[in-house]
Design a protein around this motif. Structure first.
Motif, PDB file in Angstrom:
ATOM      1  N   HIS B  15      -7.142  82.013 -46.463  1.00 34.61           N
ATOM      2  CA  HIS B  15      -6.046  81.770 -45.538  1.00 34.61           C
ATOM      3  C   HIS B  15      -6.481  80.839 -44.414  1.00 34.61           C
ATOM      4  N   TYR B  19      -4.733  77.523 -43.346  1.00 33.66           N
ATOM      5  CA  TYR B  19      -4.313  77.376 -41.947  1.00 33.66           C
ATOM      6  C   TYR B  19      -4.812  76.064 -41.360  1.00 33.66           C
ATOM      7  N   PRO B  52      -2.469  84.414 -48.968  1.00 32.73           N
ATOM      8  CA  PRO B  52      -3.078  83.622 -47.892  1.00 32.73           C
ATOM      9  C   PRO B  52      -2.131  82.556 -47.349  1.00 32.73           C
ATOM     10  N   GLU B  55      -0.002  84.211 -44.764  1.00 40.47           N
ATOM     11  CA  GLU B  55      -0.707  84.488 -43.512  1.00 40.47           C
ATOM     12  C   GLU B  55      -0.887  83.226 -42.682  1.00 40.47           C
ATOM     13  N   ALA B  56      -1.241  82.143 -43.349  1.00 44.77           N
ATOM     14  CA  ALA B  56      -1.410  80.891 -42.619  1.00 44.77           C
ATOM     15  C   ALA B  56      -0.089  80.453 -41.998  1.00 44.77           C
TER      16      ALA B  56
END
Lengths: 216, 216
Positions: B15, B19, B52, B55-56
């Motif tokens: 992640h 990001y 992931p 989440e990013a």
DNA sequence: ATCCGCGTAATGTGATCACAAATCGGGGCG
DNA sequence: CGCCCCGATTTGTGATCACATTACGCGGAT
């Protein structure tokens, strides 16, 4: 728990409930600095699985409300004195600007509301209610800044409050005060008088005052 | 919140790679305002699953780099003029303070570095390279502010840059300039002279200059 | 009594799946 | 010809699981 068994309520998403729950708890200083949190524990408490708990935690970490070790363990941050000074300076910069922008829009109803909140502050201070004090204090500032019509700035200010939450509790716990904050009265007086330099000074003093003694 | 405050991370998790990839792309203005993104698309591009990617994206939404509709659809935000003005004011407030704190710590090596970056800016401006311009410009500011030793403030400033990224690209695309920024030279001159008022004015001018014409 | 290892429990990470809602398309009706 | 409705597809959400890694506690050695 199971999506099929959950009634179709108009309810905000799970991660949002978790996020807001943790956020207010942190901002009000209900979690001690350095206290550890686990995803499964959070999920259990809010009756959700790990997934929404992880998203809420990640968001709070992104906002600086929680810190995350290299192994992924999460806890409320223990702020160094340097960081506290920085955050206080940021509060000062942003909130002075917000107050300044709110000043031309301030009318009597707003000032009345602020005075009411100040009365509440006097009560909770008398009762030694630290969480209540922080809540009322933030409400005082937020009420004023909402008039500035500057959502991005207000969001920044709230992020700073969030980062200071856990240590704020520690501060007001050791603070032996029994009267309502004097600077709030100065803020109200400056608002009434339309005195911008006085307002800026009063806000800066109010913001800086408490946090200075934490650096001792 | 920003890489400077993040503890030493040996291996970047999935992640985190996503990001950082999205973050620099947004900050450099490589994504147009209003462009839509999908979790599965992001996951496919970075060769990870949806988890992931989500989440990013959530982290970037928390930082204001992406906006999310009520249905969860995600896109780069299209900023209103009022919001742009606010963000410009925030940049001015925070960055003037950062520059001021960096001033007493500035030595010759730093000034040399800034002049080198300024040379790079002149090149990319000549080549009409908008992304290169934004990158070099941010590097100039970050290099100066790193000397302030104020990670929390720098993180705040970077968050503002992030929010302005997509519109920044639109701005510099329509900007017909062919010379290196004049205010950068003023900043360097003020640093050499140890002139704090001059430095504050130069930084404020540099920050405000470009964004003003976007509000037209 | 203190310190060091080691094994077990606990924790975070990421993939996959089921599901609901939203979006977009085409086809039918006015 | 244009508009609306309905179905198929896309998309986000949340739960569950397997796995690697870390933290912790117990036991033994010095």
């Amino acid at each position: 728990m199971n999506p099929a068994t959950r009634p179709t309520e108009i309810v905000s998403s799970a991660h949002d409930r978790v996020y807001r729950g943790l956020r207010t708890r942190i901002m009000l200083g209900q979690i001690a600095p350095g206290e550890a949190l686990t995803l499964r524990g959070i999920g259990k408490e809010f009756e959700v699985s790990m997934t929404p708990a992880r998203e809420a935690v990640r968001r709070l970490v992104a906002e600086g409300a929680l810190s995350m070790s290299s192994s992924g363990r999460v806890q409320t941050p223990e702020l160094s004195n340097e960081r506290i000074e920085e955050l206080a300076a940021l509060r000062s910069l942003i909130e002075v600007e917000l107050a300044s922008r709110a000043l031309p829009r301030a009318h009597m109803a707003l000032i009345d509301r602020l005075q009411t909140i100040n009365g509440t502050i006097a009560e909770v201070v008398r009762d030694r209610d630290a969480v209540g004090y922080i809540r009322s204090n933030l409400e005082f500032h937020r009420t004023l800044y909402l008039r500035a019509q500057a959502p991005a700035m207000l969001a920044m200010a709230e992020t700073v409050w969030l980062q200071l939450g856990p240590t704020m509790r520690a501060l007001y716990g050791r603070l032996r005060r029994s009267e309502a904050p004097q600077f709030h009265r100065l803020i109200i007086a400056a608002l009434k008088a339309g005195d911008e330099p006085g307002l800026r000074l009063a806000v800066r003093s109010d913001v800086t005052q408490g946090l200075k003694m934490l650096a001792s």
